[in-house]
Design an enzyme around this catalytic site. Structure first.
Site, PDB file in Angstrom:
ATOM      1  CD  GLU A   1       2.097  -0.929   5.851  1.00 56.42           C
ATOM      2  OE1 GLU A   1       2.960  -0.094   5.675  1.00 56.42           O
ATOM      3  OE2 GLU A   1       1.616  -1.507   4.957  1.00 56.42           O
TER       4      GLU A   1
ATOM      5  CG  HIS B   1       5.062  -9.393  -1.671  1.00 54.76           C
ATOM      6  ND1 HIS B   1       6.584  -8.778  -2.324  1.00 54.76           N
ATOM      7  CD2 HIS B   1       4.419  -8.288  -1.606  1.00 54.76           C
ATOM      8  CE1 HIS B   1       6.433  -7.352  -2.295  1.00 54.76           C
ATOM      9  NE2 HIS B   1       5.370  -7.112  -2.016  1.00 54.76           N
TER      10      HIS B   1
END
Lengths: 400, 358
Positions: B88, B157
């Site tokens: 990322e 999440h």
């Protein structure tokens, strides 16, 4: 032949006593002063240090040709950067420059040698020790100094400061250690995407070389064959931490693993130039990224708040200055090979000092940016909107 | 004008008639899921401007982790649709650098939870650069992906990043609810010359909405910075963004039966926030309830309340403004626990009644 005659004549006119004391009679002075440019060699060939190679069969050449014109240009450029950084040191101590100030003196051969090997249409990005690159990428000294002093005539109108200077095809000046490395690969991606045969030179230091995002970038650059030259400017210290204390492997040119690498003498401008030419050719031919480690040295501490002598000795600094200074190295080469005279180079020194003084004068007298600048350049191409100040009644208009 | 909520799926009488008569019907507005709306918008913008490209994990050959980019790699190939490794920080920096050098990247985060690894590139490299360079370097990049809760995916999440990204000058932050929002905001984001964070919602991807012909046109844009009144009302203002907008509309339908008419505002943009629309509404209804999925402290609702106090609408409030938010805990897994951490329709109705003292 003519050279020998002149030398002989000079010695004769000086007389034996003068020769011992070094005094030159008036006549001899006239003879020396009348040397014309035709007396200099137009170029000379120099042996340069062989680069250590990683995953490369061949490296850059071990000789370099330097023309007189090039030499004078490199000399003036390096001297300008040297004096500019020393002027910044002075202004910082006078508290006219604030905040962070990371000086580049000692490393001039890197930015000048690099620029000599790439095109203005190529791209470059570096970290915060960026004043040298800001200059070689085309920003006048007065705009660099005015940015440091936070004036409206600064290259970023006073909004950026030392670490955030930009120019055409120069993306700063980046404050977060290592963040510029993926950015550079992204610029290289754009180069490949647009197909204009341009490359991106992405610089980072020995400290940043241990950042995770650097390795993420190596992976993607190699995978996608991005035309990116990764350059580690290894000046032996990441702030106060020596390379031995920071890295399990200090062979920074090998840290790209599957990416070919070279280790270059970063104090020798010609070495840097030839290595960069080699690397640029590698990238432009579509082979993907390449890594260069430039072994260099900074005379100043990490920043102006670091005296730079708690983690290294004064003797070490002095030794580098006396044996490896990049400007002295070039000067000696030029003088010893008749590419320039000592007087000529002294004249350049005087010229450079004058230019820096004028630039400093501008940087200390130019006004600070108007308050309206506070709210400008938040968004690009946006109709004007209100920007909140420290309380709800203080509102600025964002005009651009 | 119809008073029923736009986005709630209802079979239209004419559609049923067509099914009975087995006639092909073209006059009804088609039902388009948020996913398909995003997919179409991506396709059209990729075609319109060849500087636009998409990168992220699984966006190409997998057709997208949530199938948002389905079919795009087949159509546009490796140059325009790029699969990245799980890096990322690296690929976000690459996207930002590409934008600085003149491309218009769309950087997909598989979920915004993973954007935390790359947040330095979003804020320090993307958001601040135009300002630091005094306009020399612009960064036309879009960061998009699902944000906030899902169903049973656990604490790591399920975080909502609206408040974190909404905090930063230099960024634009949008949060679509309906298919029209998704399509129009994504197009606006891609065409915007600034870094835009688009906070989608995974549980909305499969939800169909009617889309008029106008909203299906190639140049249909939803302006960034403008809220939409999804349902006009007179007694209380409900302000929300993303999936909770639907819950607000459901709550409004229930409350309408009891004679309480809620005005439901869909923020659409978190930053710059359209405070004027909220103020005008409060000056009409005199009551405010904010609804969001994120945590309460320092959140979107907190910002709305603070801004209302600073403006003309404060004097029109008959009661203190009330916030409905996610519970102030990391998201638990067990269904009963998770359900009680997400603002439900009953929680909104309760807040409205408390505010109106009924």
């Amino acid at each position: 032949m003519r050279k020998m005659l002149l030398a002989a004549l000079s010695r004769v006119l000086q007389g034996p006593a003068a020769a011992r004391t070094g005094a030159v009679s008036e006549v001899a002075q006239v003879v020396v002063a009348s040397r014309t440019y035709a007396d200099f060699a137009s170029e000379a060939t120099f042996e340069i240090k062989k680069c250590d190679l990683h995953r490369l069969e061949e490296g850059p050449p071990v000789t370099a040709v330097l023309t007189r014109e090039e030499g004078l240009h490199y000399y003036k450029t390096m001297q300008t950067i040297r004096r500019m950084e020393l002027k910044a040191d002075q202004l910082y101590k006078q508290k006219i420059i604030r905040g962070f100030c990371h000086l580049y003196d000692g490393q001039e051969a890197c930015c000048v040698g690099l620029e000599a090997a790439i095109n203005p249409t190529d791209h470059l990005i570096t970290a915060y020790r960026a004043h040298g690159y800001t200059f070689t990428r085309g920003t006048p000294v007065r705009e660099i100094l005015a940015e440091l002093t936070g004036r409206k005539g600064g290259c970023a109108k006073g909004k950026g400061g030392s670490m955030h200077m930009y120019a055409k095809n120069f993306y700063g000046g980046n404050g977060i250690v290592g963040a510029q490395v993926p950015l550079g690969a992204g610029i290289a991606l754009a180069c490949k995407y647009f197909g204009k045969d341009e490359i991106c030179v992405t610089l980072y230091g020995d400290g940043a070389a241990n950042q995770g995002q650097v390795f993420e970038t190596y992976n993607m650059a190699a995978l996608w064959k991005l035309p990116c030259i990764f350059i580690c400017e290894n000046n032996r210290y990441g702030m106060g931490t020596s390379v031995e204390r920071a890295a399990a492997s200090t062979d920074y040119y090998k840290r790209g693993d599957y990416i070919p690498g070279l280790r270059v003498d970063g104090m020798d401008l010609l070495c840097v130039r030839e290595a960069t030419k080699f690397a640029a050719e590698h990238c432009r031919s579509g082979k993907g990224p390449i890594l260069m480690e430039l072994q260099t040295y900074r005379y100043h501490g990490h920043s102006m708040s670091d005296p730079g002598i708690s983690y290294r000795t004064r003797e070490e600094i002095q030794e580098v200055r006396s044996k490896s200074d990049p400007i002295t190295l070039l000067k000696d080469r030029m003088v010893n090979n008749n590419l320039a005279s000592v007087e000529e180079l002294k004249e350049i020194d005087v010229e450079v000092r004058k230019e820096i003084e004028e630039a400093a004068q501008f940087a200390t007298t130019d006004p600070e940016p108007p308050l309206e600048e506070l709210s400008s350049h938040i968004y690009c191409n946006e109709p004007p909107f209100e920007v909140r100040g420290p309380n709800q009644w203080i509102r600025y208009k964002s005009a651009c | 004008e119809p008073t029923e909520p736009d986005g709630v799926r209802r079979p239209r009488i004419c559609l049923i008639a067509c099914l009975i008569l087995r006639e092909k019907h073209t006059r009804c507005a088609p039902q388009v899921t948020v996913r398909d709306a995003l997919n179409q918008a991506l396709d059209e913008e990729l075609e319109r401007d060849e500087r636009v490209f998409l990168l992220g994990e699984e966006v190409a050959q997998y057709d997208g982790a949530y199938k948002i980019s389905r079919g795009l790699w087949k159509k546009y190939g490796d140059k325009r649709i790029i699969d990245t490794p799980i890096s990322e920080m690296g690929f976000t920096g690459i996207a930002v650098g590409a934008a600085m050098a003149g491309l218009r990247p769309i950087c997909e985060f598989m979920t915004f939870n993973f954007s935390m690894q790359a947040i330095d590139q979003v804020i320090n490299s993307a958001a601040k650069t135009y300002y630091m360079s005094s306009g020399m370097v612009s960064v036309p990049v879009v960061f998009r992906g699902p944000n906030g809760t899902s169903a049973g995916v656990g604490a790591q999440h399920s975080q909502c990043f609206a408040a974190w990204y909404g905090h930063c000058p230099g960024l634009k932050v949008v949060s679509p609810w309906s298919s029209e929002d998704a399509r129009g905001l994504l197009k606006s984001a891609i065409r915007d010359d600034n870094p835009v964070v688009m906070l989608e919602h995974e549980l909305m991807y499969g939800v169909p909405f009617e889309m008029s012909e106008e909203t299906q046109s190639k140049d249909f844009l939803v302006p960034i910075g403008k809220a939409k009144i999804e349902r006009p009302g007179t007694h209380i203002t409900l302000v929300s963004h993303s999936r909770p907008v639907g819950h607000c509309l459901e709550a409004a339908a229930v409350l309408a039966k009891e004679g309480v008419e809620c005005e439901v505002i869909n923020l659409r943009t978190i930053r710059p926030m359209d405070v004027e629309t909220i103020e005008a509404s409060i000056m009409k209804t005199n009551n405010l309830v904010t609804v969001e999925g994120g945590w309460p402290q320092f959140g979107v609702g907190a910002e709305i309340c603070a801004r209302i106090m600073e403006g003309p609408a404060f004097n029109y409030l008959d009661a203190p403004a009330v916030r409905v938010t996610g519970a102030d805990v990391p998201m638990p897994y067990a269904k009963i626990l998770e359900e009680n951490c997400i603002p439900q329709v009953k929680d909104i109705i309760f807040a409205v009644k408390k505010t109106l003292n009924i």
